[in-house]
Design a protein around this motif. Structure first.
Motif, short mmCIF file in Angstrom:
data_model
loop_
_atom_site.label_atom_id
_atom_site.label_comp_id
_atom_site.label_asym_id
_atom_site.label_seq_id
_atom_site.Cartn_x
_atom_site.Cartn_y
_atom_site.Cartn_z
N ASP A 64 0.46 -1.02 -0.03
CA ASP A 64 0.27 -0.21 0.00
C ASP A 64 0.69 1.20 0.10
O ASP A 64 0.87 2.58 -0.49
CB ASP A 64 -0.98 -0.15 0.88
CG ASP A 64 -1.84 -0.88 1.25
OD1 ASP A 64 -2.05 -1.84 -0.03
OD2 ASP A 64 -3.04 -1.39 1.54
N ALA A 65 2.03 1.09 0.55
CA ALA A 65 2.67 2.58 0.61
C ALA A 65 3.53 2.90 -0.33
O ALA A 65 3.23 3.76 -0.94
CB ALA A 65 3.81 1.92 2.13
N TRP A 66 3.48 1.33 -1.71
CA TRP A 66 4.36 1.57 -2.32
C TRP A 66 3.36 2.84 -3.67
O TRP A 66 3.81 2.74 -4.50
CB TRP A 66 4.81 0.00 -3.06
CG TRP A 66 5.49 0.58 -4.59
CD1 TRP A 66 4.47 -0.07 -5.28
CD2 TRP A 66 6.39 0.62 -5.43
NE1 TRP A 66 4.84 0.16 -6.54
CE2 TRP A 66 6.01 1.04 -7.00
CE3 TRP A 66 7.37 1.66 -4.61
CZ2 TRP A 66 6.94 0.98 -7.89
CZ3 TRP A 66 7.93 2.54 -5.69
CH2 TRP A 66 7.89 2.60 -7.39
N ARG A 67 2.63 1.63 -3.51
CA ARG A 67 1.02 2.57 -4.43
C ARG A 67 1.28 4.12 -4.41
O ARG A 67 0.52 4.29 -5.20
CB ARG A 67 -0.19 1.47 -4.32
CG ARG A 67 0.18 -0.27 -4.75
CD ARG A 67 -1.15 -0.67 -4.79
NE ARG A 67 -1.10 -1.87 -5.32
CZ ARG A 67 -1.77 -3.20 -5.83
NH1 ARG A 67 -2.81 -2.85 -4.64
NH2 ARG A 67 -1.37 -4.01 -6.66
N ALA A 68 0.98 4.19 -3.19
CA ALA A 68 1.16 5.41 -3.06
C ALA A 68 1.55 6.34 -3.51
O ALA A 68 1.54 7.57 -3.73
CB ALA A 68 0.44 6.28 -1.15
N ILE A 69 2.95 5.85 -3.74
CA ILE A 69 4.16 6.95 -4.48
C ILE A 69 4.46 6.49 -5.76
O ILE A 69 5.13 6.77 -6.23
CB ILE A 69 5.32 7.23 -3.66
CG1 ILE A 69 5.83 5.54 -3.41
CG2 ILE A 69 4.50 7.38 -2.28
CD1 ILE A 69 7.16 5.28 -3.64
N ALA A 70 4.07 5.50 -6.21
CA ALA A 70 4.55 4.19 -7.79
C ALA A 70 4.43 5.58 -8.76
O ALA A 70 3.41 5.89 -8.51
CB ALA A 70 3.88 3.38 -7.73
N PRO A 71 5.58 5.59 -9.33
CA PRO A 71 5.68 6.85 -10.99
C PRO A 71 4.99 5.68 -11.73
O PRO A 71 3.95 5.03 -11.88
CB PRO A 71 7.11 6.79 -11.43
CG PRO A 71 7.64 5.14 -10.78
CD PRO A 71 6.95 4.93 -8.98
N ALA A 72 4.52 6.94 -12.66
CA ALA A 72 3.21 6.71 -13.47
C ALA A 72 4.30 5.92 -14.66
O ALA A 72 5.09 5.89 -14.89
CB ALA A 72 2.88 7.34 -14.50
N ALA A 73 3.62 4.54 -15.30
CA ALA A 73 3.90 4.22 -16.81
C ALA A 73 4.29 5.53 -17.84
O ALA A 73 3.74 6.12 -17.46
CB ALA A 73 3.38 3.00 -17.89
#
Length: 97
Positions: A64-73
């Motif tokens: 969840d923490a990763w998904r909150a800051i993950a870059p877009a393709a």
């Protein structure tokens, strides 16, 4: 509890390699992120339009923490079909145990 997100998505075969390449920055950064055990977004070796997805995380919180800051393709593509599931890992052992 460890978490696996895995499955497959389908794109037009002529854009598959570009679709995989567009997600490279996500894979690179995820693999460096705390709690990430592995991530892979790759072209299937048999089906021309299939892209295989695999994520392995130490916990739901890390994911969840990763998904909150993950870059877009870097580019977006129309998905023809999505078959991806999240699994909770209750135990782990060697493949031949």
């Amino acid at each position: 509890m460890r978490v696996i997100v895995a499955g497959k998505v389908y794109v037009d075969p002529e854009v598959r390699e570009r679709a995989v390449a567009a997600h490279r920055v996500i894979v690179e950064r995820a693999r460096e992120y705390p709690g990430c055990l592995d991530v892979s977004i790759s072209a299937d070796s048999v089906e021309p339009g299939r892209v295989n997805l695999f994520e392995y995380w130490e916990s739901h919180e890390a994911l969840d923490a990763w998904r909150a800051i993950a870059p877009a393709a870097t580019e977006h593509f129309e998905l023809k079909d999505v078959q991806v599931l999240k699994h909770e890992v209750s135990g782990t052992r060697g493949p031949f145990d």
